[in-house]
Design an enzyme around this catalytic site. Structure first.
Site, mmCIF file in Angstrom:
data_model
loop_
_atom_site.group_PDB
_atom_site.id
_atom_site.type_symbol
_atom_site.label_atom_id
_atom_site.label_comp_id
_atom_site.label_asym_id
_atom_site.label_seq_id
_atom_site.Cartn_x
_atom_site.Cartn_y
_atom_site.Cartn_z
ATOM 1 N N ILE A 132 1.373 5.053 1.027
ATOM 2 C CA ILE A 132 0.190 6.001 2.436
ATOM 3 C C ILE A 132 0.883 7.194 1.760
ATOM 4 C CG2 ILE A 132 0.521 6.297 4.654
ATOM 5 C CD1 ILE A 132 1.011 2.752 4.955
ATOM 6 N N GLU A 168 0.668 -1.260 0.052
ATOM 7 C CA GLU A 168 0.233 0.046 -0.155
ATOM 8 C C GLU A 168 0.503 1.290 0.243
ATOM 9 O OE1 GLU A 168 -3.174 1.829 3.253
ATOM 10 O OE2 GLU A 168 -1.901 0.442 3.980
ATOM 11 N N ASP A 174 13.600 -1.917 14.553
ATOM 12 C CA ASP A 174 14.590 -1.813 14.141
ATOM 13 C C ASP A 174 14.228 -0.392 14.522
ATOM 14 O OD1 ASP A 174 17.042 -0.909 12.199
ATOM 15 O OD2 ASP A 174 16.311 -1.546 11.011
#
Length: 280
Positions: free
Chosen positions: A89, A87, A187
Site C-alpha cells: 500500500i 498487498e 495492539d
C-alpha cells in the site's frame, strides 16, 4: 537483507524485479517486492513456524469485515522462516478524523463472549483467548496474570510490584460495569495504522480479540501519535461511557507488562509508574 535467491524463488510470485528492505517494526524483517505486474509487501520471521503469520492473517481478515486492511496473498514457511505476503500500500497523508471514525466502525462488531475462537499473539507473546462471559475474569486471568507469571520467570518482577499488582487486582474485581464484547485491533499504537494516498486508514499488525473497546483507546494514548481529531471523530461516531479516561491506566498496564517481557527492565519504571497510578 534477503540474499538467498533460492529462498525468493519459493515465493508464489513470478518475475521479481527488485527487493528492498523497509521498516517493519521490532520483530519482523520487512521487504517491498517489485514484479513486472505489481508490488508486494513481505514480512519474514526467522526460525518460526508458519502458524505465527496464520494468526495475523486471521486477524486481518476479521478486521477487514469492518475496516480497511491489506489483502493477504499467502502465508507459509520457507526453510525455517515464516512469511506473510501482502498487498503493498502506497503511503499517504495521515487523517486522524477518518481513523477515529474507522475504529468506531470496527467496535460495532460484537460477540456473545470475551476472547476469540483461537489463541494468537501480541507481538511474539502468546495471547490466550479462551471464551469467557465475564470481562473482569477474562482480563485478569487471560491478559494480566500470564504476563506477570512470565515476568517472574524472566526475573522482571519484585516484591513491590507484586504488592501493587495485588492491590490493583482487588480494586479491579470490584468494578461493576456492564461491558459488551467488541472486536478490538488489540495492539493499536500509531505505527499499526497506515494511510493510503487518499488518507484512508489501513489497520495492520493486529492482536485481535473481543473485549472492552476502551482497551484500544487506552493503547492509542500509551505512546501518543493520535491527535485530538482522532478522539473527537471517534466520540462523535460512537460515544464512550463516562469515566473512560479514568480507566485508561488499568488497560495500559497490559501493554506495559508485554513490553517488560519483550524488552526487559528498561520498561520496569513504566510498569511501576502505571501500577501506582492504577492504585490511585
Amino acid at each position: 537483507m534477503i540474499e538467498d535467491h533460492q529462498w525468493l524463488s519459493n515465493l508464489p510470485i513470478e518475475s521479481i524485479q527488485d527487493v528492498k528492505r523497509v521498516s517493519g517494526g521490532d520483530i519482523n524483517e520487512a521487504y517491498l517486492i517489485e514484479t513486472t505486474k505489481q508490488s508486494y509487501f513481505l514480512k519474514i520471521h526467522r526460525h518460526m513456524k508458519a502458524h505465527f503469520f496464520k494468526k495475523e492473517a486471521y486477524g486481518l481478515n476479521l478486521l477487514g469485515k469492518k475496516v480497511r486492511t491489506p489483502m493477504v496473498y499467502d502465508v507459509g514457511q520457507i526453510k525455517n522462516d515464516a512469511y506473510i505476503l501482502m498487498e503493498a500500500i502506497e503511503s499517504g497523508p495521515r487523517n486522524d478524523a477518518l481513523c477515529g471514525r474507522a475504529l468506531a466502525q470496527l467496535h460495532t462488531d460484537t460477540q456473545s463472549y470475551f476472547g476469540l475462537s483461537e489463541n494468537n499473539y501480541l507481538g511474539t507473546l502468546p495471547q490466550s483467548n479462551g471464551p469467557d462471559e465475564n470481562w473482569t475474569s477474562f482480563y485478569i486471568h487471560q491478559r494480566l496474570n500470564p504476563l506477570v507469571k512470565m515476568a517472574k520467570e524472566q526475573g522482571f518482577w519484585n516484591r513491590q510490584r507484586e504488592k501493587l499488582f495485588g492491590k490493583f487486582i482487588d480494586q479491579f474485581k470490584n468494578e461493576d460495569r456492564a461491558v459488551t464484547p467488541r472486536l478490538l485491533h488489540g495492539d493499536l499504537w500509531s505505527g499499526n495504522v497506515m494511510f493510503t494516498t487518499q488518507g484512508e486508514p489501513v489497520f495492520i499488525d493486529p492482536a485481535v480479540f473481543y473485549g472492552d473497546r476502551e482497551m484500544d483507546l487506552a493503547m492509542t494514548k500509551l505512546f501518543g501519535g493520535f491527535s485530538d481529531a482522532f478522539y473527537a471523530s471517534y466520540q462523535k461516531a460512537f460515544p464512550l461511557e463516562s469515566g473512560w479516561e479514568e480507566r485508561v491506566p488499568a488497560y495500559q498496564l497490559y501493554y506495559l507488562l508485554a513490553h517488560l517481557n519483550l524488552f526487559g527492565e528498561s520498561y520496569g519504571g513504566s510498569v511501576d509508574r502505571i501500577l501506582r497510578v492504577c492504585n490511585g
